[in-house]
Design a protein around this motif. Structure first.
Motif, mmCIF file in Angstrom:
data_model
loop_
_atom_site.group_PDB
_atom_site.id
_atom_site.type_symbol
_atom_site.label_atom_id
_atom_site.label_comp_id
_atom_site.label_asym_id
_atom_site.label_seq_id
_atom_site.Cartn_x
_atom_site.Cartn_y
_atom_site.Cartn_z
ATOM 1 N N ASN A 146 23.152 -70.259 -8.553
ATOM 2 C CA ASN A 146 22.185 -71.249 -9.045
ATOM 3 C C ASN A 146 21.645 -70.860 -10.427
ATOM 4 O OD1 ASN A 146 20.532 -69.129 -8.480
ATOM 5 N ND2 ASN A 146 19.196 -70.220 -7.071
ATOM 6 N N ASN A 147 22.422 -69.998 -11.128
ATOM 7 C CA ASN A 147 22.118 -69.610 -12.506
ATOM 8 C C ASN A 147 20.844 -68.775 -12.640
ATOM 9 O OD1 ASN A 147 23.078 -69.618 -15.157
ATOM 10 N ND2 ASN A 147 21.668 -71.240 -15.762
ATOM 11 N N THR A 148 20.486 -68.065 -11.586
ATOM 12 C CA THR A 148 19.366 -67.123 -11.648
ATOM 13 C C THR A 148 19.907 -65.741 -12.002
ATOM 14 O OG1 THR A 148 18.122 -68.350 -9.985
ATOM 15 C CG2 THR A 148 17.475 -66.066 -10.344
ATOM 16 N N SER A 149 19.209 -65.052 -12.881
ATOM 17 C CA SER A 149 19.616 -63.691 -13.226
ATOM 18 C C SER A 149 18.547 -62.710 -12.750
ATOM 19 C CB SER A 149 19.831 -63.555 -14.739
ATOM 20 O OG SER A 149 18.634 -63.825 -15.438
ATOM 21 N N TYR A 150 18.977 -61.664 -12.078
ATOM 22 C CA TYR A 150 18.091 -60.595 -11.596
ATOM 23 C C TYR A 150 18.341 -59.370 -12.472
ATOM 24 C CZ TYR A 150 17.642 -63.593 -7.511
ATOM 25 O OH TYR A 150 17.398 -64.664 -6.676
ATOM 26 N N ASN A 151 17.308 -58.938 -13.181
ATOM 27 C CA ASN A 151 17.424 -57.813 -14.107
ATOM 28 C C ASN A 151 16.775 -56.580 -13.493
ATOM 29 O OD1 ASN A 151 18.570 -59.427 -16.342
ATOM 30 N ND2 ASN A 151 16.595 -60.450 -16.260
ATOM 31 N N LEU A 152 17.574 -55.565 -13.256
ATOM 32 C CA LEU A 152 17.106 -54.372 -12.552
ATOM 33 C C LEU A 152 17.376 -53.122 -13.394
ATOM 34 C CD1 LEU A 152 18.738 -55.251 -9.111
ATOM 35 C CD2 LEU A 152 16.426 -55.843 -9.853
ATOM 36 N N VAL A 153 16.552 -52.110 -13.157
ATOM 37 C CA VAL A 153 16.794 -50.771 -13.707
ATOM 38 C C VAL A 153 17.059 -49.845 -12.527
ATOM 39 C CG1 VAL A 153 15.768 -48.784 -14.874
ATOM 40 C CG2 VAL A 153 15.433 -51.082 -15.804
ATOM 41 N N LEU A 154 18.189 -49.159 -12.553
ATOM 42 C CA LEU A 154 18.545 -48.203 -11.508
ATOM 43 C C LEU A 154 18.192 -46.797 -11.992
ATOM 44 C CD1 LEU A 154 22.086 -49.582 -10.575
ATOM 45 C CD2 LEU A 154 19.863 -50.256 -9.633
ATOM 46 N N ARG A 155 17.457 -46.065 -11.155
ATOM 47 C CA ARG A 155 17.055 -44.704 -11.533
ATOM 48 C C ARG A 155 17.557 -43.723 -10.483
ATOM 49 N NH1 ARG A 155 10.924 -44.041 -12.800
ATOM 50 N NH2 ARG A 155 11.639 -45.098 -14.705
ATOM 51 N N ARG A 156 18.163 -42.630 -10.937
ATOM 52 C CA ARG A 156 18.622 -41.586 -10.025
ATOM 53 C C ARG A 156 17.464 -40.655 -9.701
ATOM 54 N NH1 ARG A 156 22.411 -38.556 -13.116
ATOM 55 N NH2 ARG A 156 20.686 -37.156 -13.590
ATOM 56 N N VAL A 157 17.189 -40.457 -8.416
ATOM 57 C CA VAL A 157 16.093 -39.587 -7.984
ATOM 58 C C VAL A 157 16.628 -38.573 -6.981
ATOM 59 C CG1 VAL A 157 14.322 -41.346 -8.392
ATOM 60 C CG2 VAL A 157 15.446 -41.213 -6.161
ATOM 61 N N THR A 158 15.841 -37.534 -6.757
ATOM 62 C CA THR A 158 16.232 -36.520 -5.773
ATOM 63 C C THR A 158 15.470 -36.682 -4.469
ATOM 64 O OG1 THR A 158 14.613 -35.006 -6.751
ATOM 65 C CG2 THR A 158 16.894 -34.876 -7.561
ATOM 66 N N LYS A 159 14.409 -37.507 -4.483
ATOM 67 C CA LYS A 159 13.665 -37.775 -3.255
ATOM 68 C C LYS A 159 13.018 -39.147 -3.366
ATOM 69 C CE LYS A 159 9.588 -35.297 -4.963
ATOM 70 N NZ LYS A 159 8.602 -34.225 -4.679
ATOM 71 N N ASN A 160 12.602 -39.645 -2.191
ATOM 72 C CA ASN A 160 11.956 -40.961 -2.107
ATOM 73 C C ASN A 160 12.846 -42.077 -2.682
ATOM 74 O OD1 ASN A 160 9.631 -39.741 -1.016
ATOM 75 N ND2 ASN A 160 8.791 -39.369 -3.063
ATOM 76 N N HIS A 161 14.124 -42.010 -2.358
ATOM 77 C CA HIS A 161 15.021 -43.060 -2.835
ATOM 78 C C HIS A 161 14.870 -44.309 -1.962
ATOM 79 C CE1 HIS A 161 17.449 -41.819 0.596
ATOM 80 N NE2 HIS A 161 18.168 -42.920 0.420
ATOM 81 N N ASP A 162 15.294 -45.441 -2.491
ATOM 82 C CA ASP A 162 15.238 -46.704 -1.754
ATOM 83 C C ASP A 162 16.534 -46.873 -0.970
ATOM 84 O OD1 ASP A 162 12.767 -47.359 -2.952
ATOM 85 O OD2 ASP A 162 13.816 -48.108 -4.728
ATOM 86 N N THR A 163 16.422 -46.789 0.354
ATOM 87 C CA THR A 163 17.611 -46.979 1.186
ATOM 88 C C THR A 163 18.056 -48.435 1.158
ATOM 89 O OG1 THR A 163 16.930 -45.175 2.641
ATOM 90 C CG2 THR A 163 18.562 -46.726 3.504
ATOM 91 N N CYS A 164 17.085 -49.347 1.205
ATOM 92 C CA CYS A 164 17.411 -50.764 1.163
ATOM 93 C C CYS A 164 16.306 -51.507 0.419
ATOM 94 C CB CYS A 164 17.597 -51.344 2.566
ATOM 95 S SG CYS A 164 16.226 -50.995 3.694
ATOM 96 N N VAL A 165 16.712 -52.541 -0.299
ATOM 97 C CA VAL A 165 15.781 -53.337 -1.093
ATOM 98 C C VAL A 165 16.057 -54.809 -0.806
ATOM 99 C CG1 VAL A 165 14.996 -53.936 -3.406
ATOM 100 C CG2 VAL A 165 15.691 -51.579 -2.902
#
Length: 272
Positions: free
Chosen positions: A98-117
């Motif tokens: 539907n022509n929507t753009s999702y702009n994300l920044v991915l960050r590498r971490v050693t703890k408290n990572h996001d398992t699912c979003v």
């Protein structure tokens, strides 16, 4: 013995009613257009991103060498694959049907990572769908077909450019083979006085261009091993005849008319 049986039954019952450990809820993002959102991921631990709309294009990572990114439908998986400093952060763009753009920044971490979003859109149940350009299945299929057509047109355009460059390169090389130092007299006979326009060769074939409005050459002969022989020829293009091979002297005949053509020397840049 009865005690052992009772303990065994109690253990089985405890295991049967045990519940899986709850590690918490997925991270939720309330999506707003033109906003950038951060997602944390860790080495060896992939992060699952769920978006509300179907992907139209493959996910577009800023660094596809140091991050693994895959997407299909409503789901995207991301994971850093290196501890290199250059891969600490990267961008990720998701473009949906539907022509929507999702702009994300991915960050590498050693703890408290996001398992699912889980990315959700703000707004009402029906109003949001209308504002976000909701499309029916036929409309989504039409968008997909349009994308396929655009991709095909792009591929054809690129192939056309490649072919054009190849043809230009071949022509440039061929032009270095052309030899033009031929001479001839006007010849005799009614046609012979105005028969030949120019003669050239490429080291393999000799080409004769006749003057416009001529009906053509009826025979070509040359001396081969001190004997005069007829040479095969064919119409190569309008008013140009092609003879296989190159000859120091050959004769063109048109009825009673005759023209003798002479090659100045045996120099050639072509291939015999």
């Amino acid at each position: 013995m009865k005690k052992v049986i009772l303990v065994f039954v109690a253990l089985i019952t405890t295991c049967a009613v045990a519940k899986a450990e709850d590690l918490g809820a997925c991270k939720t993002i309330k999506f707003k257009p033109d906003r950038i959102y951060l997602i944390n991921s860790a080495l060896y631990k992939g992060t699952h991103i769920r978006i509300p709309d179907r992907l139209m294009l493959d996910p577009i990572p800023g660094n596809n060498a140091l991050w693994n990114v895959e997407g299909n439908g409503h789901h995207v998986m991301v994971q850093p694959n290196s501890s290199e400093p250059q891969g600490r952060e990267t961008t990720l763009t998701l473009i949906t049907e539907n022509n929507t753009s999702y702009n994300l920044v991915l960050r590498r971490v050693t703890k408290n990572h996001d398992t699912c979003v889980i990315i959700e859109k703000e707004g009402g149940f029906f109003k949001g769908a209308k504002e976000d350009g909701y499309k029916t299945l036929p409309e989504r299929e039409n968008v997909f077909l349009q994308k396929q057509i655009l991709d095909l047109q792009g591929t054809l355009a690129e192939e056309k450019k490649r072919t054009s460059r190849t043809i230009d390169d071949v022509l440039k090389k061929y032009r270095t083979f052309v030899y033009t130092r031929y001479s001839w007299k006007k010849g005799n006979g009614f046609k012979g006085t105005n028969l030949v326009s120019d003669v050239y060769d490429d080291g393999r074939f000799t080409f004769i261009r006749v003057v416009p409005d001529q009906r053509g050459v009826l025979s070509v002969s040359a001396e081969i091993d001190d004997e005069k022989e007829l040479i095969d020829y064919e119409l190569d293009s309008d008013q140009i005849y092609k003879i296989s091979g190159i000859y120091p002297i050959f004769t063109l005949k048109y009825g009673a008319s005759e023209v003798t053509v002479t090659r100045k020397d045996n120099t050639s840049n072509g291939a015999y």
